[in-house]
Design an enzyme around this catalytic site. Sequence first.
Site, PDB file in Angstrom:
ATOM      1  N   HIS A  82       0.779  -1.242   0.000  1.00  0.00           N
ATOM      2  CA  HIS A  82       0.000   0.000   0.000  1.00  0.00           C
ATOM      3  C   HIS A  82       0.808   1.288   0.000  1.00  0.00           C
ATOM      4  CE1 HIS A  82      -3.103  -2.854   0.990  1.00  0.00           C
ATOM      5  NE2 HIS A  82      -2.688  -3.016   2.225  1.00  0.00           N
ATOM      6  N   ASP A 240       3.530  -8.667   1.118  1.00  0.00           N
ATOM      7  CA  ASP A 240       4.080  -9.434   2.226  1.00  0.00           C
ATOM      8  C   ASP A 240       3.215 -10.625   2.621  1.00  0.00           C
ATOM      9  OD1 ASP A 240       2.079  -7.759   3.207  1.00  0.00           O
ATOM     10  OD2 ASP A 240       3.345  -6.773   4.689  1.00  0.00           O
TER      11      ASP A 240
END
Length: 497
Positions: A82, A240
Site C-alpha cells: 500500500h 508481504d
Amino acid sequence: MNYLLGVDIGTSATKTVLFDEECHVVTEASAEYPLYQPQNGWAEQNPKDWSAAAASTIREVLAKAQINPTDVKGVGLSGQMHGLVMLDEANEVIRPSIIWCDQRTAAECAEITAKIGRERLIEITANPALTGFTASKILWVRNHEPENYRRCRHILLPKDYVRFCMTGDYATEVSDASGMQLLDVPKRQWSDEILEKLDIDKDLLPKVYESPEATGHISAEFAQLTGLTTDCVVAGGAGDNAAAAVGTGVVEDGKAFTTIGTSGVVFAHTSSPRIDPQGRVHTFCCAVPGCWHVMGVTQAAGLSLKWFRENLAENMDYNAINEAINSVPRGSRRLLYLPYLMGERTPHLDPDCRGAFFGLSAMHKRADMLRAVMEGVSYSLRDCWDILKEMDVEVTDMMACGGGSKSPIWRQMLADMYDCPVKTGSEAGGPALGVAILAGVAAGIFTDVPSACRKYISTTAVCQPEAEAHQYYERGHQLYQKLYQQLKDCYQELSLL
C-alpha cells in the site's frame, strides 16, 4: 548448484535470505531503517532506505556464502503493501513514501466513495475505500501537495521501487496491486473505470504481472553494486502476506495462516474471488495465478508488543517477555488490551479508534500487561477468523508465521481462541521463502507454485486447542467486542479535541 534470493522489504527492516534450489537456507542478512511520524496518525519512510538495505543485504549474503554469483538464478521481492512511492521525470523520489499504516486520508476515502459508489467500488476492487490503501494516498498528495502531484511521472509500491532500482523496470504484480484500490481484482488488471472516475492517468502506473512471472533482469548498475549478474531474473514477487502464504504452503483451498508481524493477518486461500459485501475483510489476487485470498488485518499486532517493550518494559528481551508472562493466568487477571494504536481495519474500518487497557488496577504488574497485550492482539485476530467463517471460507489447516509466531505462548493463545490446531513451519518459512519459490518458478527451476510448496514446505510444531481455555476466551472475546462498541463514539470525540 543453483541458488535463489528472497528479499523481504518490511516496515522496520529488509531481510534477505539466500536459498539453495531445495529451499534450504544458506545464509541471511537484515538491515533496519526508521519510520517517521511527523503528525499523529501519519507514517512515512524514505524509499531510498529500502533500496540501500536491499543492496547491502544482498552484498552481505553473497559475501557470507562465498558462492559463484552466476549460480544465483533468481530474485523474488516481497514487501509491505500500500505504500505510495512517487517518481519524477528523472526517476527521483519526489516525497517520503506514505506507508500502509498512515491514517491521514479519511477525506480522500470519502471522495473515492462519492465518485465511484461504495457498492461499485467493492464490486471492482473487492474492498471499500480505506485510509491505508494507495488510491487515497494519491488523492491526498493531489489535494494537499499539488506541485508534487504535477511532478509525478511514475507511481510504485515499496517493493516495486526496489525492483526499479534493481532492474530499471516499472513493474508490479497482482497481489500487491490489489491493495492499491485501482485494480479490477476479479479480472486481475487495472480498472479503467476507477482510473477515469478518479482522474488518475493510467500511464503513471506500472505494468501488472502474475507473481511467478519474470519482470526483468538485474541491471548492470545493480550487478556492480551487489555482485549479482545481469543474467539473474527478477520475479514479480508478492505483497508481504501473499508471499508469506507461499512460504507457509497456503496455496490451496482449505489452507490458511495467521501472521503476527508489525500488523496481524488472518489469511485464507480461495480458488474463487469471494468478496465480503460489508468490506470488513480484504479480497486480493494471490500469488498463485488464477487464485485469490481473503484476509482480515489488525493494524498493530507485533507493533503493540514492540511499543510496550520499548516504552514500558525497558527493552526486555523477547525470551524474557515469554518467561515473565508464563506465570500469568489466562485473562491477565481481568485485564484487557485493545490494540488500536494505529486505528483499525478488520472488522471496524475505523481510523479514529486508539489503544486502551481496561480493568487496570494496583495489583497488576508489568507481566500482566504484557500478557494482556498478547491476548488483546489475539482477540483482534479472532475477529478476523469469525468473518472468514461467516463467509463460508473453509479452513482446515492453520499455519502461524511472523515474529510473534516464535512465541509458543502466543501460538497457544491463537489455537485456544480459534479452537483449531495452529502449526508452524521451519524458521526459514514466510515471505522470503515464498518469493524465493516464486523466483524459482520464474527462473524455470520449479514447475509451478503449488507443487514446489508441497515438496519443500513442512510442519515443525503443532499447538492443540484446550477446551477449558477456549471456553474462557469465548467469554473474554465477547467483552472485548463490547468494549469497542461502548467506546466508538468516544474515539470520534477524542479525534476532534
